[in-house]
Design a protein around this motif. Structure first.
Motif: not given
Length: 235
Positions: A114-133
């Motif tokens: 259940g590590h990923f339950k409720g995990m936020h995408f805390h960085h969103v860089i357009k035309n690159r990546v979305i990052q969760g953790g």
């Protein structure tokens, strides 16, 4: 009828009562026969012992050979897909069990915990990546934006397809397992991430997350994240 002389009678009596003499040739022949019988018995015993040993060895090797496919089958019994239920919709990813077995094993283990339950995408860089953790550091986000602008060799470097799933190669800082989903082909992605999967369904959801409003530090102004993760063997 003539009478037998006493001396002749004595000779006949001795011949009847005396022990029969066995020749040395007969004795030697008997010994040879006995020796051959003994050798034959020894050879038979050795042959039987060897046959029994070979059968045991064959049985043992068969058990060993069978155990390998069983161990290998465990690898293929692992789920090959993961469905990320996000606040924007579902993202289905194929896991690279063959090319990235260790990373996939860790990812599956964390999903089951259940590590990923409720995990936020805390960085969103357009035309690159979305990052969760759980890491909120800005350094990683800046690396995705500035490095591409500073290094012109990116234009000729090998690029991955968009919508690849990976986790940083940097040593674990105790903040957990970070998830990156690329939104465009990125050069030298293997220098940055352990790529262990790719999005095969829900690319539109990834793009919707990519389009959220962010601040100057690439942090979404409204929370967006993973609700839970479901592992599947087939889709």
């Amino acid at each position: 009828m003539g009478r037998i002389k006493p001396q002749a009678l004595l000779v006949q009596s001795r011949r009847k009562k005396g022990p029969t003499k066995i020749s040395s040739t007969t004795i030697l022949l008997c010994n040879i026969i006995i020796l051959l019988i003994v050798l034959s018995l020894i050879a038979t015993y050795r042959h039987w012992s060897k046959s029994s040993g070979d059968q045991k060895g064959t049985a043992g090797s068969s058990t060993f050979e069978i155990s390998n496919p069983v161990e290998d089958s465990k690898k293929y019994d692992l789920p090959g897909y993961a469905v990320l239920n996000t606040s924007k919709g579902y993202i289905t990813v194929e896991l690279f069990k063959d090319s990235s077995p260790e990373t996939v094993d860790k990812f599956i283990d964390l999903c089951q915990k259940g590590h990923f339950k409720g995990m936020h995408f805390h960085h969103v860089i357009k035309n690159r990546v979305i990052q969760g953790g759980h890491s909120q550091g800005l350094g990683a986000a800046e690396d995705w934006t500035s490095k591409g602008k500073l290094h012109g060799h990116f234009s000729t470097s090998e690029k991955h397809e968009a919508f690849m799933l990976g986790t940083p190669k940097a040593k674990d800082d105790g903040k957990g397992f970070e998830l990156f989903i690329t939104t465009t082909p990125i050069a030298d992605l293997n220098d940055k991430l352990f790529v262990f999967g790719r999005v095969i369904k829900g690319e539109d959801v990834v793009q919707e997350i990519e389009d959220v409003d962010t601040d100057e530090h690439y942090r979404p102004k409204s929370p967006v994240g993973i609700i839970d993760v479901t592992l599947q063997h087939e889709i």
